[in-house]
Write an enzyme that holds these catalytic residues in place. Structure first.
Site, PDB file in Angstrom:
ATOM      1  N   ASP A 298       0.840  -1.197   0.000  1.00  0.00           N
ATOM      2  CA  ASP A 298       0.000   0.000   0.000  1.00  0.00           C
ATOM      3  C   ASP A 298       0.879   1.252   0.000  1.00  0.00           C
ATOM      4  O   ASP A 298       1.725   1.436   0.869  1.00  0.00           O
ATOM      5  CB  ASP A 298      -0.895  -0.007   1.238  1.00  0.00           C
ATOM      6  CG  ASP A 298      -2.089   0.918   1.105  1.00  0.00           C
ATOM      7  OD1 ASP A 298      -1.971   1.937   0.402  1.00  0.00           O
ATOM      8  OD2 ASP A 298      -3.149   0.610   1.690  1.00  0.00           O
ATOM      9  N   SER A 339      -7.141   3.962  -1.580  1.00  0.00           N
ATOM     10  CA  SER A 339      -6.927   2.514  -1.515  1.00  0.00           C
ATOM     11  C   SER A 339      -8.201   1.747  -1.845  1.00  0.00           C
ATOM     12  O   SER A 339      -8.135   0.638  -2.383  1.00  0.00           O
ATOM     13  CB  SER A 339      -6.428   2.117  -0.122  1.00  0.00           C
ATOM     14  OG  SER A 339      -5.155   2.647   0.119  1.00  0.00           O
ATOM     15  N   THR A 392      -8.067  -1.883   1.517  1.00  0.00           N
ATOM     16  CA  THR A 392      -7.505  -2.870   0.586  1.00  0.00           C
ATOM     17  C   THR A 392      -8.018  -4.278   0.861  1.00  0.00           C
ATOM     18  O   THR A 392      -8.563  -4.922  -0.047  1.00  0.00           O
ATOM     19  CB  THR A 392      -5.965  -2.823   0.619  1.00  0.00           C
ATOM     20  OG1 THR A 392      -5.534  -1.528   0.205  1.00  0.00           O
ATOM     21  CG2 THR A 392      -5.370  -3.875  -0.303  1.00  0.00           C
ATOM     22  N   ASP A 503       2.191   2.845   3.221  1.00  0.00           N
ATOM     23  CA  ASP A 503       1.289   3.971   3.026  1.00  0.00           C
ATOM     24  C   ASP A 503       1.277   4.898   4.236  1.00  0.00           C
ATOM     25  O   ASP A 503       1.305   6.127   4.094  1.00  0.00           O
ATOM     26  CB  ASP A 503      -0.116   3.428   2.756  1.00  0.00           C
ATOM     27  CG  ASP A 503      -1.163   4.513   2.625  1.00  0.00           C
ATOM     28  OD1 ASP A 503      -1.121   5.260   1.635  1.00  0.00           O
ATOM     29  OD2 ASP A 503      -2.037   4.595   3.511  1.00  0.00           O
ATOM     30  N   HIS A 507       2.068   8.970   4.336  1.00  0.00           N
ATOM     31  CA  HIS A 507       1.170   9.987   4.889  1.00  0.00           C
ATOM     32  C   HIS A 507       1.864  10.785   5.987  1.00  0.00           C
ATOM     33  O   HIS A 507       1.655  11.997   6.108  1.00  0.00           O
ATOM     34  CB  HIS A 507      -0.089   9.333   5.461  1.00  0.00           C
ATOM     35  CG  HIS A 507      -1.078   8.909   4.434  1.00  0.00           C
ATOM     36  ND1 HIS A 507      -1.688   9.796   3.569  1.00  0.00           N
ATOM     37  CD2 HIS A 507      -1.587   7.679   4.116  1.00  0.00           C
ATOM     38  CE1 HIS A 507      -2.525   9.147   2.774  1.00  0.00           C
ATOM     39  NE2 HIS A 507      -2.482   7.851   3.080  1.00  0.00           N
ATOM     40  N   ASP A 545      -1.307  -0.206  -4.716  1.00  0.00           N
ATOM     41  CA  ASP A 545      -2.572   0.399  -5.117  1.00  0.00           C
ATOM     42  C   ASP A 545      -2.378   1.830  -5.591  1.00  0.00           C
ATOM     43  O   ASP A 545      -3.150   2.348  -6.389  1.00  0.00           O
ATOM     44  CB  ASP A 545      -3.591   0.340  -3.977  1.00  0.00           C
ATOM     45  CG  ASP A 545      -3.004   0.779  -2.638  1.00  0.00           C
ATOM     46  OD1 ASP A 545      -1.815   1.130  -2.599  1.00  0.00           O
ATOM     47  OD2 ASP A 545      -3.741   0.751  -1.637  1.00  0.00           O
ATOM     48  N   HIS A 546      -1.319   2.487  -5.098  1.00  0.00           N
ATOM     49  CA  HIS A 546      -1.003   3.872  -5.455  1.00  0.00           C
ATOM     50  C   HIS A 546       0.313   4.223  -4.781  1.00  0.00           C
ATOM     51  O   HIS A 546       0.838   3.467  -3.960  1.00  0.00           O
ATOM     52  CB  HIS A 546      -2.101   4.835  -4.983  1.00  0.00           C
ATOM     53  CG  HIS A 546      -2.429   4.659  -3.530  1.00  0.00           C
ATOM     54  ND1 HIS A 546      -1.595   5.072  -2.516  1.00  0.00           N
ATOM     55  CD2 HIS A 546      -3.494   4.064  -2.923  1.00  0.00           C
ATOM     56  CE1 HIS A 546      -2.129   4.767  -1.350  1.00  0.00           C
ATOM     57  NE2 HIS A 546      -3.275   4.148  -1.556  1.00  0.00           N
TER      58      HIS A 546
END
Length: 612
Positions: A298, A339, A392, A503, A507, A545-546
């Site tokens: 992620d 996500s 996810t 992820d 952030h 996912d990104h």
């Protein structure tokens, strides 16, 4: 903005102070970590307060003696009668102390005299009589000091001036007989040492020359500054690492912000793992696909992967693989996916709106891979370092338009076709425990093998800790457990393994989190590659996912396993993410394509080798 500030300065000086501190606030840093010299500070839109809000320890004002007054200007042509050392500096400091905005004077003024020293200092001494209560002295050890630069008296005359007045020594000749008690700092032109422009890396011979001079100044227990030095992030970092005491800049806010984050942006990895060398015996071969393993990092973009690579002796399990491509991640309703939409595209082959879990843009449920593959005789499982209601993992079993509705999402798990789930968030499923058991799930207290057909393990009541916070080898052990579980079932399987906290690091703009979580993910990747080598009818797909954080890598050092990351954002970005594949038909995943295409590539292979 500048016009507004100037208008506030004219009519509401107190309000100006508070607004500037709010607008320009940077992370609080101790002076031991770095110190900023606000060069030609009087040229800032708001002199003094810009430097003060940046935490500058040294603030420079050029003064010209004209008509008996000291004007803040570099040359006579730029003199403005309203801009004096009193109006731009001494009065604001006095007002700040009186109002409580300035709680302590942790800075000095560097006064660069552009006119003859002795006459200029005579006027300065007279001007300072109105501000004696501000000034440093035996009775006021926390008071304001002035360091005289530019045109200065002879060193033998330094002692004729008051204790609050020190001098900027500007020579490479440093001897014990100098009046060191009256020298506030040593300053020299950077061009005496180097022609470096602040881009890339300084030539080592020039760096050593600078370092030697800094060390020499420090041997006299004095501070050092270079004027005319390059003014960039690379330069600020280099000077900080060399120990320059006052880093010269025309951009104090930006410099302080950058330097204050170095401790977070730079990470040295001390926990390296060995890399498994794949056999490549069936990699890319057109052999039947029995098992499919989809691993999702992620937020894991190319910079995140690179940072882990450089932190692990320049090698990863992931980067041994040969078949790779790039995935476009856009959602149905937004250029930048979240996500939920990203994972739904992988799970269902359809792009959907951000925040949507397993439904199309109109909110209609979409069949997901575990449900579809059940019809082909596949078992399915999910492993995540996130809570199981996270976007996810939930995209592979739930159908709901809002990702944050955890209770509604949890209700879908007993209805799913999953045979195995491992993750956090057990408290959310309290009301579903009966339904899970009725659906045939055996809920484990620990990862111990059992003969049950369906297994579930809530690894934490809430969120699992980060790797650096003590999660241990949870993800690796869970994946090995899943392989043993599926091997006992003697059926093809589909397994999703998510490393969720890469992820989180993006952030939070936390380099340590990104690198440690990616390295943890890579250890699991190595184990999965070994499994593929031992089970050659298995297809492994590794992607994201990104990307999160808009991460780049401005600097690093491979021998010491150190990287510096920079961040464009604290959110997701729309940049393409890498996809790697290994094993049976792995060559099918080369190229550049939409995230939804992963589903269709998997299903094409399933339909080729399996019947409903």
């Amino acid at each position: 903005m500048n016009a507004l500030i100037l208008g506030m300065h004219k009519f509401y000086p107190s309000l100006l102070v508070f607004c500037l501190l709010a607008v320009f606030q940077v992370s609080a840093q101790s002076s031991e970590k770095f110190q900023i010299h606000s060069h030609n500070d009087y040229l800032q839109t708001v002199p003094f307060w810009t430097a003060y809000s940046a935490g500058a320890s040294s603030i420079e004002v050029d003064l010209i003696l004209k008509d008996g007054k000291l004007m803040a200007a570099h040359e006579a042509a730029s003199i403005d009668p309203k801009r004096t050392i009193e109006s731009l500096y001494l009065d604001p400091i006095s007002e700040g102390i009186e109002s409580g905005v300035i709680s302590s004077i942790n800075f000095h003024l560097l006064v660069d005299l552009k006119t003859e020293a002795y006459a200029s200092l005579e006027v300065l001494l007279e001007s300072m009589k109105d501000y004696e209560y501000l000034l440093y002295g035996a009775k006021n050890p926390a008071g304001l000091k002035l360091i005289i630069s530019g045109n200065r008296p002879k060193p033998e005359d330094y002692g004729n001036y008051p204790e609050w007045m020190l001098f900027d020594y500007q020579s490479m000749e440093l001897t014990n007989d100098l009046p060191w008690d009256k020298i506030g700092m040593v300053s020299l032109s950077f061009r005496q040492f180097s022609i470096w422009n602040g881009k890339g890396r300084i030539v080592e011979e020039q760096r050593v020359k600078i370092q030697n001079f800094i060390d020499l100044v420090h041997s006299f227990d004095k501070s050092v500054r270079f004027w005319g030095s390059p003014d960039s992030k690379s330069a600020w970092k280099a000077f900080h690492e060399m120990g320059e005491d006052y880093i010269n800049t025309d951009h104090p806010i930006e410099a302080a912000d950058y330097l204050s984050k170095l401790g977070t942006n730079i990470y040295q990895n001390t926990s390296k793992h060995e890399v498994y060398m794949p056999k490549f015996e069936v990699d890319g071969a057109d052999v039947p696909v029995e098992n499919v393993i989809l691993m999702i990092g992620d937020g894991n973009g190319l910079a995140q992967i690179s940072s882990a690579l450089f932190s692990n002796d320049n090698q990863l399990n992931l980067t041994q693989l040969k078949n790779m491509g790039l995935i476009k991640t856009q959602a149905a309703d937004d250029f930048t996916t979240d996500s939920a939409a990203g994972a739904t595209a992988y799970a269902t082959g359809e792009k959907t709106n951000n925040r949507a879990i397993g439904v199309d843009p109109d909110g209609k449920p979409l069949a997901n891979l575990p449900d579809i593959l059940d019809g082909y005789g596949f078992s399915s499982g999910i492993i995540t370092t996130d809570q199981l209601t996270g976007a996810t993992p939930a995209s592979f079993y739930a159908h709901h338009p809002e990702r944050d509705d955890s209770d509604q999402i949890a209700a879908y798990l007993p209805k799913s076709k999953l045979d195995l789930f491992i993750g956090g968030g057990g408290d959310t499923f309290e009301s579903e425990l009966g339904s899970l058991k009725s659906a045939g799930f055996t809920l484990l207290e620990s990862l111990e093998q059992t003969e049950a057909d369906r297994l579930g393990y809530f690894a934490a009541k809430g969120s699992l800790p980060k790797k650096l916070d003590g999660r241990g080898d949870y993800l690796l052990n869970s994946t090995v457990f899943a392989f043993d579980f599926f091997d006992q079932k003697d059926a093809p399987f589909f397994l999703i393994v998510e490393a969720a906290n890469i992820d989180s690091g993006g952030h939070a703009n936390s380099t340590s989190t990104i690198v440690s979580e990616m390295l943890d993910f890579d250890e699991v990747i190595g184990k999965v590659i070994q499994y593929v080598d031992a089970n050659p009818n298995t297809l492994l797909i590794i992607t994201a996912d990104h990307e999160t954080g808009g991460v780049s890598i401005p600097q690093g050092d491979i021998p010491s396993s150190t990287v510096e990351l920079a961040y464009h954002s604290d959110d997701h970005t729309g940049i393409m993410v890498p996809v790697f594949a290994y094993g049976a038909h792995s060559g099918d995943f080369r190229g550049v394509y939409e995230n939804s295409a992963v589903f269709h590539k998997i299903m094409n292979l399933v339909k080729q080798y399996h019947q409903k």
